[in-house]
Design a protein around this motif. Structure first.
Motif, PDB file in Angstrom:
ATOM      1  N   ARG A  30      56.743  20.084  17.773  1.00  0.00           N
ATOM      2  CA  ARG A  30      57.255  19.464  16.735  1.00  0.00           C
ATOM      3  C   ARG A  30      57.155  18.048  16.367  1.00  0.00           C
ATOM      4  NH1 ARG A  30      63.331  21.506  18.513  1.00  0.00           N
ATOM      5  NH2 ARG A  30      63.096  23.679  17.667  1.00  0.00           N
ATOM      6  N   ARG A  31      56.626  17.308  17.398  1.00  0.00           N
ATOM      7  CA  ARG A  31      56.094  15.946  17.235  1.00  0.00           C
ATOM      8  C   ARG A  31      54.838  15.935  16.709  1.00  0.00           C
ATOM      9  NH1 ARG A  31      58.906  12.202  21.521  1.00  0.00           N
ATOM     10  NH2 ARG A  31      60.873  12.083  20.327  1.00  0.00           N
ATOM     11  N   ILE A  32      54.159  17.144  17.258  1.00  0.00           N
ATOM     12  CA  ILE A  32      52.751  17.123  16.725  1.00  0.00           C
ATOM     13  C   ILE A  32      52.546  17.511  15.274  1.00  0.00           C
ATOM     14  CG2 ILE A  32      50.569  18.422  16.954  1.00  0.00           C
ATOM     15  CD1 ILE A  32      50.674  16.324  19.207  1.00  0.00           C
ATOM     16  N   ALA A  33      53.222  18.330  14.818  1.00  0.00           N
ATOM     17  CA  ALA A  33      53.388  18.575  13.340  1.00  0.00           C
ATOM     18  C   ALA A  33      53.965  17.652  12.699  1.00  0.00           C
ATOM     19  CB  ALA A  33      54.570  19.866  13.338  1.00  0.00           C
ATOM     20  N   ARG A  34      54.905  16.821  12.983  1.00  0.00           N
ATOM     21  CA  ARG A  34      55.440  15.393  12.430  1.00  0.00           C
ATOM     22  C   ARG A  34      54.266  14.550  12.234  1.00  0.00           C
ATOM     23  NH1 ARG A  34      57.529  12.889   8.572  1.00  0.00           N
ATOM     24  NH2 ARG A  34      58.389  11.003   8.949  1.00  0.00           N
ATOM     25  N   LEU A  35      53.682  14.575  13.592  1.00  0.00           N
ATOM     26  CA  LEU A  35      52.343  13.500  13.490  1.00  0.00           C
ATOM     27  C   LEU A  35      51.351  14.023  12.385  1.00  0.00           C
ATOM     28  CD1 LEU A  35      50.363  11.283  14.376  1.00  0.00           C
ATOM     29  CD2 LEU A  35      49.645  12.881  16.134  1.00  0.00           C
ATOM     30  N   ARG A  36      51.081  15.221  12.307  1.00  0.00           N
ATOM     31  CA  ARG A  36      50.008  15.542  11.183  1.00  0.00           C
ATOM     32  C   ARG A  36      50.749  15.442   9.757  1.00  0.00           C
ATOM     33  NH1 ARG A  36      49.443  20.735  13.017  1.00  0.00           N
ATOM     34  NH2 ARG A  36      47.637  20.297  13.846  1.00  0.00           N
ATOM     35  N   GLU A  37      51.778  15.755   9.549  1.00  0.00           N
ATOM     36  CA  GLU A  37      52.616  15.496   8.383  1.00  0.00           C
ATOM     37  C   GLU A  37      52.420  13.940   7.807  1.00  0.00           C
ATOM     38  OE1 GLU A  37      57.257  14.792   6.975  1.00  0.00           O
ATOM     39  OE2 GLU A  37      56.533  16.831   8.056  1.00  0.00           O
ATOM     40  N   ILE A  38      52.710  13.012   8.701  1.00  0.00           N
ATOM     41  CA  ILE A  38      52.640  11.518   8.447  1.00  0.00           C
ATOM     42  C   ILE A  38      51.312  10.992   8.254  1.00  0.00           C
ATOM     43  CG2 ILE A  38      55.060  11.041   9.136  1.00  0.00           C
ATOM     44  CD1 ILE A  38      53.725   9.762  11.682  1.00  0.00           C
ATOM     45  N   VAL A  95      42.519  11.723  12.741  1.00  0.00           N
ATOM     46  CA  VAL A  95      43.269  11.679  14.094  1.00  0.00           C
ATOM     47  C   VAL A  95      42.710  12.872  15.062  1.00  0.00           C
ATOM     48  CG1 VAL A  95      45.526  11.972  15.128  1.00  0.00           C
ATOM     49  CG2 VAL A  95      45.853  11.154  12.869  1.00  0.00           C
ATOM     50  N   LEU A  96      42.409  12.322  16.068  1.00  0.00           N
ATOM     51  CA  LEU A  96      41.909  13.051  17.243  1.00  0.00           C
ATOM     52  C   LEU A  96      42.947  13.124  18.372  1.00  0.00           C
ATOM     53  CD1 LEU A  96      39.526  14.524  18.692  1.00  0.00           C
ATOM     54  CD2 LEU A  96      38.903  12.040  19.591  1.00  0.00           C
ATOM     55  N   LEU A  97      43.487  14.225  18.662  1.00  0.00           N
ATOM     56  CA  LEU A  97      44.248  14.547  19.863  1.00  0.00           C
ATOM     57  C   LEU A  97      43.619  14.817  20.889  1.00  0.00           C
ATOM     58  CD1 LEU A  97      46.979  16.754  17.755  1.00  0.00           C
ATOM     59  CD2 LEU A  97      47.399  14.304  18.378  1.00  0.00           C
ATOM     60  N   VAL A 103      53.256   4.647  14.358  1.00  0.00           N
ATOM     61  CA  VAL A 103      53.964   5.822  15.445  1.00  0.00           C
ATOM     62  C   VAL A 103      55.720   5.499  15.413  1.00  0.00           C
ATOM     63  CG1 VAL A 103      54.245   5.734  17.926  1.00  0.00           C
ATOM     64  CG2 VAL A 103      52.038   5.265  17.061  1.00  0.00           C
ATOM     65  N   SER A 104      56.199   4.352  15.035  1.00  0.00           N
ATOM     66  CA  SER A 104      57.763   4.656  14.840  1.00  0.00           C
ATOM     67  C   SER A 104      58.162   5.454  13.816  1.00  0.00           C
ATOM     68  CB  SER A 104      58.192   3.240  14.299  1.00  0.00           C
ATOM     69  OG  SER A 104      57.872   2.929  13.079  1.00  0.00           O
ATOM     70  N   ARG A 105      57.173   6.089  12.842  1.00  0.00           N
ATOM     71  CA  ARG A 105      57.586   7.090  11.769  1.00  0.00           C
ATOM     72  C   ARG A 105      57.611   8.499  12.664  1.00  0.00           C
ATOM     73  NH1 ARG A 105      53.538   6.196   7.103  1.00  0.00           N
ATOM     74  NH2 ARG A 105      52.554   4.415   8.211  1.00  0.00           N
ATOM     75  N   LEU A 106      57.005   8.420  13.630  1.00  0.00           N
ATOM     76  CA  LEU A 106      56.966   9.858  14.110  1.00  0.00           C
ATOM     77  C   LEU A 106      58.306   9.963  15.119  1.00  0.00           C
ATOM     78  CD1 LEU A 106      55.354  12.086  15.554  1.00  0.00           C
ATOM     79  CD2 LEU A 106      54.167  10.609  17.137  1.00  0.00           C
ATOM     80  N   ALA A 107      58.585   8.910  15.872  1.00  0.00           N
ATOM     81  CA  ALA A 107      59.844   8.973  16.606  1.00  0.00           C
ATOM     82  C   ALA A 107      60.004   7.721  17.498  1.00  0.00           C
ATOM     83  CB  ALA A 107      59.841  10.124  17.512  1.00  0.00           C
ATOM     84  N   PRO A 108      61.337   7.619  17.411  1.00  0.00           N
ATOM     85  CA  PRO A 108      61.583   6.163  18.461  1.00  0.00           C
ATOM     86  C   PRO A 108      60.692   6.486  19.762  1.00  0.00           C
ATOM     87  CG  PRO A 108      63.707   7.108  17.617  1.00  0.00           C
ATOM     88  CD  PRO A 108      62.558   8.010  17.379  1.00  0.00           C
ATOM     89  N   ALA A 109      60.006   5.725  19.938  1.00  0.00           N
ATOM     90  CA  ALA A 109      59.260   5.827  21.293  1.00  0.00           C
ATOM     91  C   ALA A 109      58.594   4.519  21.666  1.00  0.00           C
ATOM     92  CB  ALA A 109      57.995   6.725  21.169  1.00  0.00           C
ATOM     93  N   ARG A 110      58.364   4.485  23.052  1.00  0.00           N
ATOM     94  CA  ARG A 110      57.512   3.233  23.515  1.00  0.00           C
ATOM     95  C   ARG A 110      55.973   3.713  23.204  1.00  0.00           C
ATOM     96  NH1 ARG A 110      59.405   2.593  29.389  1.00  0.00           N
ATOM     97  NH2 ARG A 110      57.240   2.934  29.629  1.00  0.00           N
ATOM     98  N   THR A 111      55.341   2.719  22.922  1.00  0.00           N
ATOM     99  CA  THR A 111      53.734   2.837  22.701  1.00  0.00           C
ATOM    100  C   THR A 111      52.861   2.370  23.521  1.00  0.00           C
ATOM    101  OG1 THR A 111      53.369   1.292  21.065  1.00  0.00           O
ATOM    102  CG2 THR A 111      54.286   3.095  20.257  1.00  0.00           C
ATOM    103  N   GLY A 112      51.921   2.999  23.982  1.00  0.00           N
ATOM    104  CA  GLY A 112      50.552   2.390  24.624  1.00  0.00           C
ATOM    105  C   GLY A 112      49.596   1.821  23.841  1.00  0.00           C
ATOM    106  N   LEU A 113      50.155   1.305  22.717  1.00  0.00           N
ATOM    107  CA  LEU A 113      48.987   0.782  21.680  1.00  0.00           C
ATOM    108  C   LEU A 113      47.953  -0.261  22.104  1.00  0.00           C
ATOM    109  CD1 LEU A 113      48.285   1.239  18.736  1.00  0.00           C
ATOM    110  CD2 LEU A 113      49.858  -0.834  18.071  1.00  0.00           C
ATOM    111  N   HIS A 114      47.030   0.074  22.254  1.00  0.00           N
ATOM    112  CA  HIS A 114      45.914  -0.759  22.374  1.00  0.00           C
ATOM    113  C   HIS A 114      45.543  -1.723  21.164  1.00  0.00           C
ATOM    114  CE1 HIS A 114      45.043   0.916  26.427  1.00  0.00           C
ATOM    115  NE2 HIS A 114      45.384   2.107  25.741  1.00  0.00           N
ATOM    116  N   GLN A 115      44.750  -2.942  21.626  1.00  0.00           N
ATOM    117  CA  GLN A 115      44.193  -3.820  20.670  1.00  0.00           C
ATOM    118  C   GLN A 115      43.132  -3.029  19.928  1.00  0.00           C
ATOM    119  OE1 GLN A 115      45.485  -6.922  19.810  1.00  0.00           O
ATOM    120  NE2 GLN A 115      47.061  -6.144  20.939  1.00  0.00           N
ATOM    121  N   PRO A 116      42.902  -3.604  18.540  1.00  0.00           N
ATOM    122  CA  PRO A 116      41.633  -3.027  17.919  1.00  0.00           C
ATOM    123  C   PRO A 116      40.454  -3.273  18.565  1.00  0.00           C
ATOM    124  CG  PRO A 116      43.204  -4.283  16.424  1.00  0.00           C
ATOM    125  CD  PRO A 116      43.429  -4.605  17.995  1.00  0.00           C
ATOM    126  N   VAL A 117      39.529  -2.478  18.348  1.00  0.00           N
ATOM    127  CA  VAL A 117      38.253  -2.604  18.976  1.00  0.00           C
ATOM    128  C   VAL A 117      36.852  -2.480  17.897  1.00  0.00           C
ATOM    129  CG1 VAL A 117      38.877  -1.948  21.260  1.00  0.00           C
ATOM    130  CG2 VAL A 117      37.875  -0.274  19.940  1.00  0.00           C
TER     131      VAL A 117
END
Length: 92
Positions: free
Chosen positions: A10-18, A28-30, A65-79
């Motif tokens: 369900r979360r993957i489907a929501r990721l695809r939608e947003i 997006v690459l899973l 990512v917050s649009r996907l679900a309330p979650a902690r992220t491991g977001l890295h800095q831009p490269v």
């Protein structure tokens, strides 16, 4: 309670939608356990978000990512990739 793979599906489907609704994304690459069919109740979503160069500075990966679900992220800095511009490569 749904089995973990169903909840993750369900979360993957929501990721695809947003992601499809976000014009600043080029793709997006899973990867990880979900893509290999090995997800369990401890699995997360691992994805690279490919942001168009002209939107890299203004794209807020944490907000996306917050649009996907309330979650902690491991977001890295831009490269910066040679010849490919600035990227925010990873959010989970």
């Amino acid at each position: 309670m749904p089995r973990p793979a169903i909840a993750l599906d369900r979360r993957i489907a929501r990721l695809r939608e947003i992601a499809e609704a976000e014009p600043r994304l080029e793709g997006v690459l899973l990867y990880g356990s979900w893509t290999q069919g090995e997800a369990d109740e401890y699995s997360d979503i691992e994805a690279y978000l490919y942001v168009a160069d002209e939107h890299a500075a203004s794209f807020d990966g944490t907000e996306f990512v917050s649009r996907l679900a309330p979650a902690r992220t491991g977001l890295h800095q831009p490269v910066r990739h040679p010849g490919r511009g600035l990227r925010r490569p990873h959010a989970r």
